[in-house]
Structure formats: C-alpha cells, structure tokens
Design a protein around this motif. Sequence first.
Motif, short mmCIF file in Angstrom:
data_model
loop_
_atom_site.label_atom_id
_atom_site.label_comp_id
_atom_site.label_asym_id
_atom_site.label_seq_id
_atom_site.Cartn_x
_atom_site.Cartn_y
_atom_site.Cartn_z
N ARG A 69 0.52 -2.76 16.52
CA ARG A 69 -0.69 -3.15 15.84
C ARG A 69 -0.41 -4.34 14.94
O ARG A 69 0.64 -4.49 14.42
CB ARG A 69 -1.24 -2.00 15.02
N MET A 115 0.84 -1.20 0.00
CA MET A 115 0.00 0.00 0.00
C MET A 115 0.87 1.25 0.00
O MET A 115 1.76 1.38 0.81
CB MET A 115 -0.87 -0.01 1.27
N THR A 164 -10.80 -0.71 16.77
CA THR A 164 -12.15 -0.25 16.51
C THR A 164 -12.53 -0.72 15.12
O THR A 164 -11.91 -0.36 14.16
CB THR A 164 -12.20 1.28 16.57
N ALA A 165 -13.53 -1.56 15.07
CA ALA A 165 -13.93 -2.11 13.79
C ALA A 165 -14.29 -1.00 12.83
O ALA A 165 -15.02 -0.10 13.14
CB ALA A 165 -15.12 -3.05 13.98
N GLY A 166 -13.73 -1.12 11.66
CA GLY A 166 -14.06 -0.16 10.62
C GLY A 166 -13.30 1.13 10.69
O GLY A 166 -13.43 1.97 9.84
N VAL A 167 -12.53 1.29 11.73
CA VAL A 167 -11.77 2.53 11.87
C VAL A 167 -10.30 2.20 11.80
O VAL A 167 -9.80 1.41 12.60
CB VAL A 167 -12.10 3.23 13.19
N THR A 168 -9.63 2.74 10.83
CA THR A 168 -8.20 2.51 10.73
C THR A 168 -7.47 3.73 11.23
O THR A 168 -8.06 4.77 11.43
CB THR A 168 -7.78 2.24 9.28
N GLY A 169 -6.21 3.61 11.41
CA GLY A 169 -5.43 4.76 11.85
C GLY A 169 -4.52 4.38 12.98
O GLY A 169 -4.68 3.34 13.61
N ASP A 170 -3.54 5.21 13.20
CA ASP A 170 -2.60 4.95 14.27
C ASP A 170 -3.28 5.23 15.57
O ASP A 170 -3.73 6.33 15.84
CB ASP A 170 -1.40 5.88 14.08
N THR A 171 -3.40 4.21 16.38
CA THR A 171 -4.11 4.38 17.64
C THR A 171 -3.19 4.84 18.76
O THR A 171 -3.62 4.96 19.90
CB THR A 171 -4.79 3.06 18.07
N SER A 172 -1.94 5.09 18.44
CA SER A 172 -1.01 5.53 19.48
C SER A 172 -1.16 7.02 19.72
O SER A 172 -0.26 7.80 19.52
CB SER A 172 0.42 5.20 19.09
N ALA A 173 -2.36 7.37 20.12
CA ALA A 173 -2.62 8.79 20.37
C ALA A 173 -1.94 9.25 21.64
O ALA A 173 -1.77 10.43 21.89
CB ALA A 173 -4.11 9.03 20.46
#
Lengths: 197, 487
Positions: free
Chosen positions: A197, A1, A175-184
């Motif tokens: 991840r 990707m 979170t289903a359907g939500v992508t993104g870096d969750t390391s907020a």
Amino acid sequence: MTGDRSTTQRRNGILRGREISPKRPLAGYFAVGLLVVAFAGVAGLSGGLAGVAIAAIWYGFGIPYAIAVGYVLLLGLFPDGIDPVSFGITGGVMVVFVCSAATGSRSWLRILGFALTMIAVLGGLAWWLLTVWTLWIAAGGGLAVLGLLAYGLHRYELVRLGLVSDERSASPSSTAGVTGDTSASRSSGRPDVGDRR
Amino acid sequence: MRPRRRAITTGVLVVFLASLAVVLARPLLLAGALLIGTWLLLRQYRFVSAVSTIDDSIAVDQTLETETVAPNGSVPVTLEVTVDQSPALALEAVAGLPVAANVERPLTVSIDRRERTGTAEMSVQWPVSGTHRFTGASVVAADELFSETITTGSTPTMTVSGYMSRISEITAAVDRVAVTMETSDAYRRESGFEPNELRQYTWGDTPSRIDWNVTARLGNLHIRDYESGTTRRTTLVVDHRATLSDGGPTNTKLDYLCEVALATNDDLQNAGDAIGLLTVGDGGLTTQLSTRSSQEQYETIRKQLLSIEPTTATDHVPHLSIGTWTGPERTDTDLRRRIEELERNEAGDAFASTLVPYYERQLTYEERFSDDPIVAAVKSMLIQGVTPNWTVFFTDDSYPVELYQAVKIARRGSTHVLVVLTPTVLFETWTDPDARTVYDRYTAFEEYRRSLAELDRVDAIEVGPTDRFNILLASIRGQRRRDGVVQ
C-alpha cells in the motif's frame, strides 16, 4: 502516527520466538530400547554402550541428533566396513526410530505410509546412484531429491490452505474513505499484492 | 510454511552428514543423512496435515462493543478463537486491528494443544477519524519445527467520527440542515468555493475531505481546504425551556435538538465558518456567545450543548397552542398601508374611526412578545449589532406565535433563517390514542412548519422520533380502515 505497525510485524507473534518443547511419544521409548538391543546384538558390549549413548542423545536433543550420532558410532564400531546383516539390522531399527515420530497423530497410518514411501524412494535412489555413479553424486542426488520433496510439500500446503494468489490478475485497490489493511487474503508472511500500500 | 530454528539446524545436520560421508568416503553416513532427511519430511507432512485440519475447523471472531466512536475514544475489542477439536499444534491468534487503532501491545489469544477455545479483550483507542476496516486475524500455528500463518475471521468496521450521535434517527435531519446551510463538502466543491491550501490530515477531519490525488502523489493523507469569498457567520438559538423536556427519560425533545445542533456545530467547524450561540430558558437568555471561528469556540459550544438541561417553568405564561394557529399575522407594513388607506379614503367615517385605533394597537403587536424569551434573545442579538448570515433556531412548537414572531425578527438581521422543530405530539404519551385527534394535531404542526418555511429566506425542518411517527401513521391507517367498514 501511534499504533502504526505493519501487518508483517503483527504476524510475528509470540510463537515465532518461543521454543515449543518436542513431545516424546511412547513409541519413541520403544524404538530407542529396540535400538540399544540391536546395537548390543550386532556389536556386543561396545554396541550396547553406543546404544545407551544414542538413547541419551535422543532424550536430550531428539531423533535427528540421535540418528547422526548413531551412524557416526557405527563407523567406530565397524571401522573396516559394516557387514550387510549388521547394516540391515541397525538400518531397520533406525527406520523404526524415524517412524516413531508418526505416532501420536490422528492420521498416523497415513503419515507412516508417507514415511515408508519416502525411505523407499530415497534409499532406492541412493542405492542406485551408488552402484551406477560415485558417492558424491549419490550424496548430491539424495540431497537434491530431499530438497525437492520438501519444497513440494511446502507448495502442496500453500494450495491446500488457499494461500496461493494469482498475482497476474491482482491489482492494488483502494476504497475511498476506508482505511485498513486490505490484505485480507491469506498470507504466509510473504508480501502479497494487498500488502503493498 | 516457515521453518523454525530446529528445522533449519536439522537441515544443516543432514547436509553436514552427507558431506562427511563424501569426505570420509563412507556411504554409511549417507544412509544416516537420508534417514534424518526422511524424518524431517515426515514431520513436515505431519505439520501440513495438522494445519489443514485446523484451517478447516477454526472459527475466529473479532467483535467491537460499538461500531462508532468519537476521535480519541476507546472501544473494547474482543478476539475469540474456537477450534472444533484440540489442535495438534500450538495456536496464537493476533487481532487484525486497522493501522489507525492505537494499542499498547497486540491483542492476542493463545491456545495450547489441550485447549479448544480462547478469548481476549482489550480497550483500543481510535485517534484518527474515518472508517477503519479490520483485517482477518492472523493465526499462527506452530510446532517445534515449522510455523504457518493463516488470516481468517470476521472483519468488522469501526467508524470514527467527529460528530457522534446517540440518536440514529437524526441523520436525515442533520443531512437536511447541511444541505440547507450548504455546509456539505460536495456543495463547496461545486458552487464556487475556491480550493485553498493543502494540509496533512489530522483527527477530526472528515474522510470525505481527503484529496486522494494529492494523497497518492505525496504518500500521506492530505486535506484540501476550500474558502469562500466571504466568511459566513451562523448563530444557533437553542431553546431549552421546560416544554423541551417532553419525551422519554432518554430522548427528550431537547436531546433530539441538541444532537442536530452538535452536528451543525461540527459541520461549521469543518467548513471553518464562524459560529455563535444563544441558549434560551424559561427565565430568558442563559448563554450568549458571539460569533467566532476559533477552535476554542467550537469546543465551548460543543460542551455547552452537551451540558444543556431543560429549565423549569417559573411562571405559567399563557400562550396559544399549535392547535389554535390561524396563520401568519399582518405585517407592520400591511397595517400602516391599511391605516393610511382608511385615513385617506374614509376620513371621519365611523368605520375608519373604529378600525384605525385597532390597527394602531396592532402596530405595537411586537411589543406583546417582548417578554417571550426567544423573541427577547433575538432582539438582544440584533441590538448588539450581531448580524449573522444564518440564524438557526432549535425549538419546539409549544409557542408557535412567539416563535413565528422571533423568526420574523431574526430575518431582519440575517440573510437566512433555519428553524429545526420538534412536534410536541410525537413526544407525548399516547395511552389510548385517538388516531384522529393525534393526526389533527400532527397536521396542525405540519401546517405551522410550512407557514414558517413559506416565509422568504426561511426554512423549517422537523426532527423527532421516527418510530412514533410510524405508529401515528399505522394508527391513522387503522382508523381509516375502521371508518371504511362502518361506512
């Protein structure tokens, strides 16, 4: 990707590889002038030349190298050992030299207090170790305390900035359907739970 | 905190000088080493102090021009960094773009020691469908010795969807179409559709079709396809006659209907169902695409729906308006039965001799509508042997009798018929709205819609501007209050 880059890579911004030129505050010029005078005072002409060399090193490479060269030159100026008065004068000037780095900051007084405290602690410790033990123990002890203090400051910064996470209670989440870096959560570049991840 | 090269070399210098002191047995050098170490601590303390001040005063804003985009679309992303006072350290903020964002280089803002704000904008491409959340921007603060990264700022969400509506009000209608036609994934999972093969996620797939268990097991996003026992065929009949141009310059009746039709096309594409298209203008059939389930077919229909424009009325064809709708006509079977009864029971009677020719004329009733473009289009579809499982009409209520007839004809060839209707009354300009008149007209529309929905295997749903509908409701309430005062 395409466009798939890790967060860590993105955090390695331009600043990481860029040299930021050191500032030379006015107090630095004053301190180095004082140092030239002090060296000339304790060791005559050769001391004055040594002071000029130290000033040149300071201008080109900064305070640490100037101090290092200064003490090496003192060895040459006093091959049979330095007398307590000369040691006190040159040592005092070197302390002023170190403390000149505190100027230019909004909280310079606090930083100056911190520097003087550190000098007192490290100097006192090294003096005590030298009188009680041997030189190598004093050197080792001094370096160990320096390391501990540096690490302590690092930990203090992490707590101050809220970068310390409780890894025991953290668990990978999605979170289903939500992508993104969750390391907020704030990170200092160390892999935290959110990055896995 | 990360030590930079200069800090590391200074540390090495401290160790070297202390070692030299031990090797040469000269404590003087140890004093130098400890002084350099103290200088390093001082600089570290100063850095911590500066970075703490920045952390308290920095504001980072990541904004998207729009929060929804079609796959492969580009949206400008703005990164703005502001600090209350000039920072003691050099700052560089890197936008926390989601991994699904496609950019040539990171979106960064640099702030020098004398600056207080910085802004950067970049067009970001979104190739992957789904909802993508930004992380906080990574702000790197650094001096010549140390650096630190703080993650902070707003975390907007970008939704990349295969179907992008510019009319937000149609969502409910789109959902109702999906539920009625049973194209939703939930339905497929729950109602006998067999799980078929697994495949990797590609753009255009809806996130709801991701099989999370398989994704977790295989490490990549995977989709599970479902297949029904039979292939479903759907024909969309889109009316784009002149009456469909009613409404504002941006959102006409045709705009609303096309948005729903586009969504339906996407739903059917996701479901892998065959689809065909008939578009009908004032002059008759303008497009006819037979039912197929190829990718090319979905794209062709999408382009056709995006480019469709209302035609101009060539001849004024008199027709019954929605206000004159008197209910469904008798069916041919009813008429034939009635004729037979009359001829059997009242043969030779004057009453029968008067009525039978009347009913016989009614039997050719259908012929009256042969000139109507929608009726003609549906008939041509049936003549060609096209028998879709679903026929979906997208039209308005301007030709109620003709539409009713077209629906009945379509029902013969289809298992199900769905009518998506726009009420004309909601698209007209109300200069001085007489609430009662408007209400009556809307009620007539609603009765008409119900009469369609009451037909066997027929559903009818309304799509229109909700703001106008709310104004209509408020006007009716006001009228009723005024009536109450008078009474």
